[in-house]
Scaffold this motif. Structure first.
Motif, PDB file in Angstrom:
ATOM      1  N   GLN A   1      11.277  15.515   5.742  1.00 38.97           N
ATOM      2  CA  GLN A   1      12.590  16.151   5.832  1.00 38.97           C
ATOM      3  C   GLN A   1      13.601  15.445   4.939  1.00 38.97           C
ATOM      4  O   GLN A   1      14.334  16.074   4.194  1.00 38.97           O
ATOM      5  CB  GLN A   1      13.095  16.103   7.287  1.00 38.97           C
ATOM      6  CG  GLN A   1      12.317  16.980   8.251  1.00 38.97           C
ATOM      7  CD  GLN A   1      12.577  18.466   8.031  1.00 38.97           C
ATOM      8  OE1 GLN A   1      13.582  18.848   7.418  1.00 38.97           O
ATOM      9  NE2 GLN A   1      11.669  19.308   8.502  1.00 38.97           N
ATOM     10  N   THR A   2      13.606  14.134   5.041  1.00 38.02           N
ATOM     11  CA  THR A   2      14.642  13.379   4.324  1.00 38.02           C
ATOM     12  C   THR A   2      14.064  12.364   3.358  1.00 38.02           C
ATOM     13  O   THR A   2      14.793  11.628   2.722  1.00 38.02           O
ATOM     14  CB  THR A   2      15.526  12.616   5.324  1.00 38.02           C
ATOM     15  OG1 THR A   2      14.674  11.756   6.089  1.00 38.02           O
ATOM     16  CG2 THR A   2      16.260  13.570   6.243  1.00 38.02           C
ATOM     17  N   THR A   3      12.728  12.287   3.296  1.00 40.19           N
ATOM     18  CA  THR A   3      12.124  11.281   2.404  1.00 40.19           C
ATOM     19  C   THR A   3      11.019  11.888   1.561  1.00 40.19           C
ATOM     20  O   THR A   3      10.460  12.942   1.890  1.00 40.19           O
ATOM     21  CB  THR A   3      11.511  10.116   3.203  1.00 40.19           C
ATOM     22  OG1 THR A   3      10.542  10.652   4.097  1.00 40.19           O
ATOM     23  CG2 THR A   3      12.562   9.340   3.982  1.00 40.19           C
ATOM     24  N   LEU A   4      10.726  11.182   0.476  1.00 40.05           N
ATOM     25  CA  LEU A   4       9.583  11.521  -0.384  1.00 40.05           C
ATOM     26  C   LEU A   4       8.675  10.307  -0.458  1.00 40.05           C
ATOM     27  O   LEU A   4       9.153   9.172  -0.572  1.00 40.05           O
ATOM     28  CB  LEU A   4      10.065  11.818  -1.806  1.00 40.05           C
ATOM     29  CG  LEU A   4      10.526  13.224  -2.159  1.00 40.05           C
ATOM     30  CD1 LEU A   4      10.959  13.229  -3.618  1.00 40.05           C
ATOM     31  CD2 LEU A   4       9.420  14.233  -1.915  1.00 40.05           C
ATOM     32  N   LEU A   5       7.364  10.556  -0.389  1.00 41.29           N
ATOM     33  CA  LEU A   5       6.433   9.445  -0.595  1.00 41.29           C
ATOM     34  C   LEU A   5       5.810   9.624  -1.969  1.00 41.29           C
ATOM     35  O   LEU A   5       5.143  10.631  -2.236  1.00 41.29           O
ATOM     36  CB  LEU A   5       5.353   9.456   0.502  1.00 41.29           C
ATOM     37  CG  LEU A   5       4.600   8.149   0.742  1.00 41.29           C
ATOM     38  CD1 LEU A   5       3.717   8.283   1.975  1.00 41.29           C
ATOM     39  CD2 LEU A   5       3.808   7.652  -0.425  1.00 41.29           C
ATOM     40  N   LEU A   6       6.031   8.636  -2.852  1.00 40.64           N
ATOM     41  CA  LEU A   6       5.526   8.727  -4.223  1.00 40.64           C
ATOM     42  C   LEU A   6       4.407   7.728  -4.438  1.00 40.64           C
ATOM     43  O   LEU A   6       4.405   6.650  -3.843  1.00 40.64           O
ATOM     44  CB  LEU A   6       6.649   8.415  -5.222  1.00 40.64           C
ATOM     45  CG  LEU A   6       7.925   9.251  -5.087  1.00 40.64           C
ATOM     46  CD1 LEU A   6       8.992   8.710  -6.018  1.00 40.64           C
ATOM     47  CD2 LEU A   6       7.632  10.703  -5.381  1.00 40.64           C
ATOM     48  N   GLU A   7       3.461   8.087  -5.285  1.00 38.77           N
ATOM     49  CA  GLU A   7       2.448   7.120  -5.697  1.00 38.77           C
ATOM     50  C   GLU A   7       2.467   7.012  -7.207  1.00 38.77           C
ATOM     51  O   GLU A   7       2.685   7.999  -7.919  1.00 38.77           O
ATOM     52  CB  GLU A   7       1.050   7.528  -5.207  1.00 38.77           C
ATOM     53  CG  GLU A   7       0.538   8.816  -5.797  1.00 38.77           C
ATOM     54  CD  GLU A   7      -0.924   9.096  -5.414  1.00 38.77           C
ATOM     55  OE1 GLU A   7      -1.150   9.452  -4.251  1.00 38.77           O
ATOM     56  OE2 GLU A   7      -1.790   8.966  -6.284  1.00 38.77           O
ATOM     57  N   CYS A   8       2.262   5.793  -7.660  1.00 41.18           N
ATOM     58  CA  CYS A   8       2.350   5.576  -9.103  1.00 41.18           C
ATOM     59  C   CYS A   8       1.376   4.480  -9.510  1.00 41.18           C
ATOM     60  O   CYS A   8       1.363   3.404  -8.917  1.00 41.18           O
ATOM     61  CB  CYS A   8       3.789   5.177  -9.465  1.00 41.18           C
ATOM     62  SG  CYS A   8       4.038   5.021 -11.238  1.00 41.18           S
ATOM     63  N   VAL A   9       0.528   4.775 -10.488  1.00 38.80           N
ATOM     64  CA  VAL A   9      -0.371   3.755 -11.044  1.00 38.80           C
ATOM     65  C   VAL A   9       0.144   3.415 -12.432  1.00 38.80           C
ATOM     66  O   VAL A   9       0.194   4.261 -13.308  1.00 38.80           O
ATOM     67  CB  VAL A   9      -1.815   4.293 -11.134  1.00 38.80           C
ATOM     68  CG1 VAL A   9      -2.708   3.267 -11.835  1.00 38.80           C
ATOM     69  CG2 VAL A   9      -2.353   4.615  -9.751  1.00 38.80           C
ATOM     70  N   GLU A  10       0.539   2.179 -12.600  1.00 38.34           N
ATOM     71  CA  GLU A  10       1.172   1.826 -13.871  1.00 38.34           C
ATOM     72  C   GLU A  10       1.028   0.327 -14.140  1.00 38.34           C
ATOM     73  O   GLU A  10       0.536  -0.422 -13.293  1.00 38.34           O
ATOM     74  CB  GLU A  10       2.670   2.194 -13.831  1.00 38.34           C
ATOM     75  CG  GLU A  10       3.027   3.394 -14.680  1.00 38.34           C
ATOM     76  CD  GLU A  10       2.651   3.248 -16.138  1.00 38.34           C
ATOM     77  OE1 GLU A  10       2.277   2.119 -16.568  1.00 38.34           O
ATOM     78  OE2 GLU A  10       2.695   4.239 -16.875  1.00 38.34           O
ATOM     79  N   HIS A  11       1.494  -0.096 -15.282  1.00 36.49           N
ATOM     80  CA  HIS A  11       1.625  -1.522 -15.544  1.00 36.49           C
ATOM     81  C   HIS A  11       2.657  -2.096 -14.566  1.00 36.49           C
ATOM     82  O   HIS A  11       3.684  -1.468 -14.309  1.00 36.49           O
ATOM     83  CB  HIS A  11       2.071  -1.743 -16.990  1.00 36.49           C
ATOM     84  CG  HIS A  11       2.021  -3.182 -17.379  1.00 36.49           C
ATOM     85  ND1 HIS A  11       3.006  -4.068 -17.038  1.00 36.49           N
ATOM     86  CD2 HIS A  11       1.084  -3.883 -18.054  1.00 36.49           C
ATOM     87  CE1 HIS A  11       2.678  -5.279 -17.488  1.00 36.49           C
ATOM     88  NE2 HIS A  11       1.515  -5.182 -18.114  1.00 36.49           N
ATOM     89  N   PRO A  12       2.390  -3.287 -14.033  1.00 31.91           N
ATOM     90  CA  PRO A  12       3.303  -3.835 -13.016  1.00 31.91           C
ATOM     91  C   PRO A  12       4.759  -3.935 -13.476  1.00 31.91           C
ATOM     92  O   PRO A  12       5.664  -3.721 -12.669  1.00 31.91           O
ATOM     93  CB  PRO A  12       2.729  -5.227 -12.747  1.00 31.91           C
ATOM     94  CG  PRO A  12       1.289  -5.121 -13.117  1.00 31.91           C
ATOM     95  CD  PRO A  12       1.193  -4.123 -14.221  1.00 31.91           C
TER      96      PRO A  12
END
Lengths: 595, 176
Positions: free
Chosen positions: B121-132
């Motif tokens: 409702q009020t949040t998004l859960l994001l995932e990201c694979v990247e250089h630190p």
């Protein structure tokens, strides 16, 4: 007790057949040529003890009175022989009682295999009766450990344990074996080789000639070199090679507490022990040196004192078997990893090839300077008049056993330092002391183990009254197995080394160190254990009881009632530079200038 | 940040119970500082790789490597030089994003190749694979929206496929 013959070992290794895990442990010990081990039975190790009685075998088991005793006896045996010492305990408290000897063996690089029973596999992790995660507990103080998972793994783990404990830099290995696996039957076969992809010691063999040449070059340009020798020389069985090297170089030789005997104390080039209670001349030699030729030593804080101020003008050559010791505390200019019995002869050859008259001239001046310090600043004490000085006891013992095969064992504290200062040890494996961990209580059991390893030797445990009370229950073991080691208690009624620090650095507040009046009568106590019990309060009595004890060849305790106030000097206060030593005041004292 | 004191070590270890404890315990006991540690299986069932980012301000990296080699279960230790390696880390991050700001946050996620893993409702859960380092910038940019929680896996590193053979993956077998 006899050493297992090659043919007996070969026979044990060829054995196959159906047996349970417990018998497999015994067959593994036979295959490793183990002649003796120390331990106490208990629930989780019961099947192994059952097998000790049920099957025919060649391993002598010695029943001790506390598992710590088993561990130190295994250490005493290992230090006296160079072979792997084996101790056995049950799970939980049995295993945790081995923690101190395991830590001691780790810090002093002693080859040891500890076998512990564990609760049955289906109970592991349930907080079962007498369950302790011993492999987890000892993780930081073992060279390696195994929690055996299947009965088939028992011979593999045992073979790997002995290999790891005895190769490279020696150390303790623990093998934890659940009870149900000890009871499970399987087809035993001794493995031909160990499968340890992460443990490679082959690369240590051989000599890197470039490093040897670089070391020889530093030596050729040095004016004030000194051989700084550690316990690694004894583990490497490289005493003869060291003597040849020292004589070729004609340089002074310091031997650390663990290296006592690696180079003969009575050799003219020896300047004995450096460090906190070392000789003034050893510390000054190191301090003034321009080149430390470090052989199997590790720049321990008890040797270096304040590290920044240690041997400030010296370059460092470092020969060792363990790469992690190179430049750990003091950065090395030239280093060489290898077996010292290979690398020391290579260095000697390289040095002899560098004929250099100028170097030799400088070194004669240097040796004369060192000898001058030595003449003017020997270890010394004031005779006691009516009281018996502990140093006198050391000298009397030293004199009484000179020329005999004597093995000296100690506890930890003042008596240990007096022993290190005043006893003459001329060969390797004849001085057994707890150096790195500094374990009070080491003496009694380690002396028993050393005596069982060398039944014909004269074993003397120089102990303190505090130390003695920590493991004196093993007198029962000594009596049961007729182990004739002499336990010489230097009894001043104090936790003496702590008292010395309190006197010098804590305003003479003797917090909880005075044992006087609370010590049991050691003579009555030793008699209760069935030992010969003697006492001396004067020099004349000391001479007499020492002669009597040496002649007796039975378990003996001597209560030496010594001067209560005597301190160990010289002394480098903790955190001070190693050439700044406290001492008593002596007439005509030679004061070193400008150091 | 004093990046020169930070090293990425890749330790090939036997896949046995207790290996991670031994490695982690060694760092604690010797006072070595770990920035991050990631462990996982490899192409061989009996081997794992532990990737350790270590801060060598107080100790030399040589001393860390030598001590690692003393562990019987450690087979090989490599230093993975940043310039020749692909370094990646997974970030899971839950950000405040009501209907009003959702598209803004999603646009930012797109810029960082992050995926929307879950929507609330009020949040998004994001995932990201990247250089630190890139993950750090991403987190920084998300901070003003309100980070509810964020977890990173610790970095793993592998030499580039294009790296010249034998040159860059330096096996640290310290001979003294």
């Amino acid at each position: 007790m006899s050493t297992q013959t090659e043919s007996a070992i070969a026979k044990a290794r060829a054995r196959t057949g159906r047996m349970n895990g417990a018998e497999a442990i015994i067959r593994s010990l036979e295959a490793e040529g183990v002649e003796i081990c120390w331990g106490i039975p208990g629930g989780a190790i019961l099947p192994l003890y059952d097998a000790f009685m049920a099957c025919e075998h060649t391993v002598q088991h010695v029943l001790v009175r506390h598992e710590q005793g088993a561990g130190h006896m295994a250490q005493g045996y290992a230090r006296a022989t160079g072979r792997v010492g084996v101790c056995i305990a049950t799970s939980g408290p049995g295993a945790t009682n081995l923690v101190t000897p395991i830590a001691d063996a780790f810090l002093d690089s002693t080859p040891m295999v500890a076998i512990t029973g564990q609760v049955p596999t289906h109970l592991i992790g349930t907080d079962a009766f007498q369950e302790a995660d011993i492999t987890g507990i000892v993780m930081p103080i073992v060279k390696h450990s195994f929690l055996v998972q299947t009965v088939e793994d028992i011979p593999r783990a045992m073979k790997a344990a002995f290999h790891i404990a005895s190769s490279g830099r020696p150390g303790p290995v623990l093998v934890d074996i659940p009870k149900d696996l000890q009871l499970t039957e399987f087809d035993f076969a001794w493995p031909d080789e160990v499968d340890l992809p992460g443990y490679d010691t082959d690369w240590i063999s051989g000599v890197d000639q470039d490093a040897v040449d670089a070391a020889a070059d530093l030596i050729a340009r040095s004016r004030k070199p000194v051989l700084y020798v550690g316990g690694g020389v004894i583990n490497a069985e490289a005493t003869d090679e060291l003597i040849l090297l020292a004589e070729a170089l004609q340089v002074p030789v310091t031997t650390t507490l663990l290296a006592k005997g690696a180079f003969p104390d009575s050799h003219p080039l020896s300047v004995q022990m450096p460090g906190m209670h070392g000789s003034k001349y050893a510390n000054w030699t190191m301090h003034r040196s321009d080149l430390l030729i470090t052989i199997g030593a590790r720049f321990d804080d008890r040797v270096t004192g304040k590290l920044d101020a240690f041997a400030p003008g010296a370059k460092i050559i470092h020969f060792d078997i363990d790469p992690a010791e190179i430049s750990k505390n003091r950065s090395a200019d030239v280093s060489l990893i290898g077996h010292l019995n290979e690398t020391l002869p290579a260095l000697r050859d390289a040095v002899l090839a560098h004929k250099n008259d100028e170097r030799i001239r400088h070194q004669i001046d240097w040796l004369n300077e060192v000898q001058g310090w030595r003449r003017e600043n020997p270890f010394r004490y004031r005779r006691g008049g009516d009281t018996l000085k502990p140093e006198y006891v050391m000298e009397a013992f030293d004199k009484a056993l000179r020329g005999k095969d004597a093995i000296w064992v100690t506890g930890v504290g003042q008596h240990q330092m007096w022993a290190a200062q005043y006893l003459t040890i001329d060969g390797p494996r004849r001085w057994i002391t707890s150096g790195g961990l500094g374990t009070m209580g080491f003496g009694v059991p380690a002396a028993i183990g050393a005596q069982q390893a060398c039944p014909d030797a004269y074993v003397v445990n120089i102990d303190g009254d505090g130390c003695f009370q920590m493991t004196m229950q093993e007198l029962a073991t000594a009596r049961c197995y007729d182990v004739p080691a002499i336990h010489a208690v230097i009894n001043n009624g104090w936790l003496g080394m702590v008292r010395q620090w309190q006197e010098l650095f804590h305003g003479e507040r003797y917090s909880e160190t005075d044992l006087f009046g609370t010590i049991p009568d050691f003579v009555q106590l030793a008699e209760a254990y069935g030992c010969l019990a003697l006492r001396a309060e004067t020099e004349a009595e000391a001479d007499a009881v020492i002669a009597e004890a040496i002649a007796a060849r039975r378990p003996t305790v001597i209560d030496f009632r010594v001067d209560r106030e005597e301190k160990v000097y010289p002394m480098v206060p903790a955190g001070s530079a190693s050439h700044e030593m406290l001492d008593e005041t002596w007439e005509n004292e030679w004061v070193e200038e400008g150091v | 940040m004093g990046a020169s004191n930070h090293h990425t070590l890749s330790a090939l270890v036997e896949n046995r119970p207790g290996v991670l404890s031994r490695v982690a315990g060694l760092f604690t006991r010797r006072g070595f500082n770990i920035d991050s540690l990631a462990v996982g299986p490899t192409e061989r069932a009996d081997r794992s790789v532990i990737t350790i980012r270590v801060d060598c301000t107080r100790h030399s990296v040589e001393q860390v490597v030598k001590q690692l080699y003393k562990l019987v279960d450690v087979i090989d230790v490599y230093e993975v030089p940043a310039e020749a390696a692909i370094e990646r880390e997974l970030l899971l991050i839950k950000v405040q994003a009501d209907a009003e700001r959702r598209s803004e946050v999603m646009k930012l996620a797109e810029l960082f190749d992050a995926r929307v893993a879950d929507v609330g409702q009020t949040t998004l859960l994001l995932e990201c694979v990247e250089h630190p380092d890139r993950l750090a910038s991403f987190e920084e940019l998300l901070a003003p929206y309100g980070i509810v929680e964020a977890i990173r896996t610790g970095r793993v590193a592998m030499l580039r496929a294009s790296a010249p053979e034998g040159e860059s993956k330096s096996r640290l077998r310290v001979m003294g």
